[in-house]
Each structure stands twice: as C-alpha cells, then as structure tokens.
Design a protein around this motif. Structure first.
Motif, short mmCIF file in Angstrom:
data_model
loop_
_atom_site.label_atom_id
_atom_site.label_comp_id
_atom_site.label_asym_id
_atom_site.label_seq_id
_atom_site.Cartn_x
_atom_site.Cartn_y
_atom_site.Cartn_z
N MET A 165 0.86 -1.19 0.00
CA MET A 165 0.00 0.00 0.00
C MET A 165 0.90 1.24 0.00
O MET A 165 1.27 1.75 1.06
CB MET A 165 -0.93 -0.01 1.22
N LYS A 166 1.27 1.69 -1.17
CA LYS A 166 2.18 2.83 -1.30
C LYS A 166 1.56 3.89 -2.19
O LYS A 166 0.56 3.66 -2.87
CB LYS A 166 3.53 2.38 -1.86
N ILE A 218 -6.41 3.07 16.74
CA ILE A 218 -5.98 2.80 15.37
C ILE A 218 -4.76 1.89 15.43
O ILE A 218 -3.77 2.21 16.11
CB ILE A 218 -5.65 4.09 14.61
N ILE A 219 -4.82 0.78 14.70
CA ILE A 219 -3.73 -0.20 14.68
C ILE A 219 -3.25 -0.36 13.24
O ILE A 219 -4.05 -0.67 12.35
CB ILE A 219 -4.18 -1.56 15.23
N ALA A 220 -1.96 -0.14 13.02
CA ALA A 220 -1.35 -0.45 11.72
C ALA A 220 -0.69 -1.83 11.83
O ALA A 220 -0.28 -2.25 12.92
CB ALA A 220 -0.31 0.62 11.36
N TYR A 221 -0.56 -2.52 10.73
CA TYR A 221 -0.04 -3.88 10.81
C TYR A 221 0.73 -4.23 9.54
O TYR A 221 0.41 -3.78 8.45
CB TYR A 221 -1.17 -4.89 11.04
N ASN A 222 1.76 -5.02 9.69
CA ASN A 222 2.40 -5.76 8.61
C ASN A 222 2.70 -7.15 9.17
O ASN A 222 1.77 -7.86 9.51
CB ASN A 222 3.64 -5.05 8.06
N HIS A 248 1.39 -2.43 15.06
CA HIS A 248 1.92 -1.13 15.43
C HIS A 248 0.74 -0.21 15.78
O HIS A 248 -0.02 0.18 14.90
CB HIS A 248 2.73 -0.51 14.29
N TYR A 249 0.59 0.09 17.06
CA TYR A 249 -0.41 1.08 17.44
C TYR A 249 0.05 2.45 16.96
O TYR A 249 1.22 2.82 17.13
CB TYR A 249 -0.60 1.09 18.95
N PHE A 296 3.93 4.55 7.09
CA PHE A 296 4.52 4.24 5.79
C PHE A 296 4.34 2.75 5.53
O PHE A 296 4.13 1.96 6.45
CB PHE A 296 6.00 4.62 5.74
N ALA A 297 4.39 2.37 4.26
CA ALA A 297 4.16 0.98 3.86
C ALA A 297 5.47 0.21 3.90
O ALA A 297 6.49 0.66 3.39
CB ALA A 297 3.57 0.94 2.46
N GLN A 298 5.41 -0.97 4.54
CA GLN A 298 6.59 -1.82 4.62
C GLN A 298 6.16 -3.24 4.97
O GLN A 298 5.29 -3.45 5.82
CB GLN A 298 7.56 -1.30 5.70
N GLY A 299 6.74 -4.23 4.30
CA GLY A 299 6.48 -5.61 4.64
C GLY A 299 5.18 -6.13 4.07
O GLY A 299 4.59 -5.58 3.14
N ILE A 300 4.70 -7.23 4.66
CA ILE A 300 3.49 -7.92 4.22
C ILE A 300 2.42 -7.76 5.30
O ILE A 300 2.69 -7.93 6.49
CB ILE A 300 3.77 -9.41 3.97
#
Length: 350
Positions: free
Chosen positions: A1-2, A28-32, A36-37, A65-69
C-alpha cells in the motif's frame, strides 16, 4: 500500500474519525508482520473520541509508511481482543461495536478468527474498505462484511472517500430504526460562526454560546420499516442563555450561581467558562467547547460532584471551598451547598 493508495487510506481513516463523537471510543492499529499502534502510549486500550484525541491521532497518521506484508490475522485477533478487554472495564456501553478494516486486499476470509471471537452472536460488525481500483480480493472482503453484519466499500479515489465512509452509519442505525429509538442529543456549547460579530457579544459581556439539540429521522413506511432506513437528522440551535432563563434565580442567593454540563462532563455554561482570549476578546481558545467540570470546580478533588451529575443523580451535599473577596485581594473559606438535578443538569450553588 504505497503512493496514492496510502494517501487514500490515511484520508479514509481521518474521515472515519470525523464521524465519531464524544460518546465513542476508538484506537488505530497499523499492521504488517507485526502490530503497530499509531499512538504507542495507548497500546491495548480505547480512548474517547473527543476533539483533542482525534487531532492527536491524525498527526500520527501522517507518519505511517508501507513496509512488509500485511498479516491480517494478527490485526483481527488484536482488534477483537482489544474490544473484549475494554468491555470488561465497564467504561463502554457495548451499544455498537465495529472494526473498520482499511486494506488493499485480503488473501483469506479468516473465518476461524470470526468463529472464535464473534460468532454466533456477531456483536462486532466488520466494515472493510478496499483501497484502490483492484478488485481481486473484493470477494473475500465482501464475505467478511456479510458474515459479520457489516458493509463492504471500495474506495478508488480521494473523491470517493467521504461518500463511502458514510455508508457504515446507515448500517449501524438500522437497529434503532426498527426499534423506533429516537435518541435526543444535546451538543457541547459552541460559538456560532454564522452570526455576525456584533451579535456574538451580549451587551459586551461575552460571546453568545449555542447548543444544538438533534434527533434522527427514520422512514415509517411499512414496506421500509423492517429494513431500517435512516432519512437524516433534524435539529435546532438553542442559545445557552435561553436555558439559563429557566433557573429560579431567587433561590440561588446573592453569591450563588448555576451551571450545566453535558453527559460527558463538559461545561455547557459556567461563570468561569471563558471561551475567548482576553486580548480584544475575539480569538477563541483551542478546545473551548470541551472544558471539563473538574477544570473549573477544582475544589471537587474526588470528582464527587462531577460523577454524580454525569450519572444523573439527584440530591444535595456540601463541600468547603476557598473564595476570593475584595476583588481577589483576600481569600476566605466557606461552605457550598450543592443541589443536583438529573433533568437539565443544572446545579445551583449556595
């Protein structure tokens, strides 16, 4: 997602925050490959969706930022666990619970996770937002929404964000429509920006504070009643001064005053509420509409008075306070008698 998709995702989350009010709680939780909160200091809990918290989270959104899966199973498990743990604290009413899934795809339906945490009661609704024009993973996300009483939406461009985000409100409103629950909502006090500056000052004593009372409008047609269609919202603005006219001032005494708060403890009207800066009295203070009662009634150190009013209790009690006399030159101790009213949240003080 970039690139553009990440920009659309940020705007989608920000627009969802705009739909939340002071009665809501969120995180809000970001994840790969890991979770990551967005705000690391608030791991494992939900925060009240007031103006300050929402603005704070928006600042952290710009740092994503977008990184990983993207490992969606980790994110869903954490989201369900977070809602379950928060419900055990007793802070939430468990009225409407939802997970807003903002993603560019899902390789599985993750039915095992839903079976563990959400079925058969399905108390938590799932609202997937598919970012971008690709529709390869749309079927999986549609299945998640249908299996958990949610709604699937695809957001292809920035222009689509606002309209698509609002779709979830119609889904959450359906139970209220079917049960004919017409909840009345009173907002916090605010300065009406549509009034001319000359009308905002009442005889030079300060700005005209307003509150809005609103309630939903549902379709009552027999053919649509079981589908729960929300037509809109009806409301009217009420000057706070009109509410104060209902107070029996002859019962307050010479040094008495009355004030009102919202159901969240924010001041609706109070003699010590000063929404404007003193220099020219034209600039508004930030977050002037979300001043808590404990910030002005500081003698109530244990929040006895505040909690009683928020919980709509009635009765009287007294507390010792320090009051300035002789224009602030000297202080004297006195006893205040407080009378609480559960109907209009007015508190005369003697």
């Amino acid at each position: 997602m970039k690139g553009l998709r990440l920009t659309i995702a940020r705007q989608t989350v920000s627009s969802i925050l705009d739909t939340l009010g002071d009665d809501d709680f969120f995180n809000i939780i970001a994840y790969n490959e890991e979770l990551h909160y967005v705000e690391p200091c608030l791991n494992g809990t939900l925060v009240q969706a007031d103006v300050t918290n929402k603005d704070h989270f928006r600042e952290h959104l710009d740092k994503l930022f977008a990184q990983g899966i993207g490992m969606l199973d980790l994110a869903l498990t954490e989201a369900f666990s977070l809602l379950g743990d928060f419900n055990k604290t007793g802070r939430g009413s468990e009225c409407s619970q939802a997970i807003m899934l903002v993603t560019d795809g899902a390789v599985d339906t993750y039915d095992s996770i839903f079976a563990k945490f959400n079925w058969p009661d399905r108390k938590v609704r799932i609202f997937p937002y598919l970012i971008g024009r690709e529709s390869a993973f749309a079927e999986n996300l549609k299945w998640m929404a249908c299996a958990n009483k949610g709604y699937f939406t695809q957001v292809s461009t920035l222009a689509d964000v606002q309209e698509n985000v609002m779709e979830y409100l119609h889904v959450l409103s359906r139970p209220k429509v079917i049960d004919r629950e017409h909840d009345t909502v009173w907002t916090e006090a605010y300065i009406d920006s549509t009034l001319p500056q000359a009308q905002k000052l009442e005889d030079g004593q300060g700005p005209v504070l307003m509150t809005t009372v609103a309630m939903p409008v549902f379709s009552t047609k027999n053919e649509t009643r079981n589908h729960g269609i929300l037509l809109g919202v009806v409301g009217t603005d009420v000057p706070v001064s009109e509410l104060l006219k209902t107070i029996p001032k002859h019962k307050l005494g010479i040094h008495g005053y009355a004030f009102a708060i919202t159901n969240n403890g924010y001041i609706l009207t109070h003699p010590d509420l000063r929404p404007l800066y003193g220099d020219g009295k034209k600039r508004r203070k930030p977050n002037y509409s979300s001043v808590d009662l404990s910030e002005v009634e500081w003698e109530d150190k244990d929040d006895t008075l505040r909690n009683a009013m928020v919980n709509r209790k009635t009765g009287t009690f007294s507390m010792e306070v320090t009051k300035s006399v002789d224009k602030g030159v000297r202080n004297t101790k006195c006893v205040k008698k407080n009378e609480k009213s559960s109907k209009i949240y007015l508190l005369p003080k003697l």
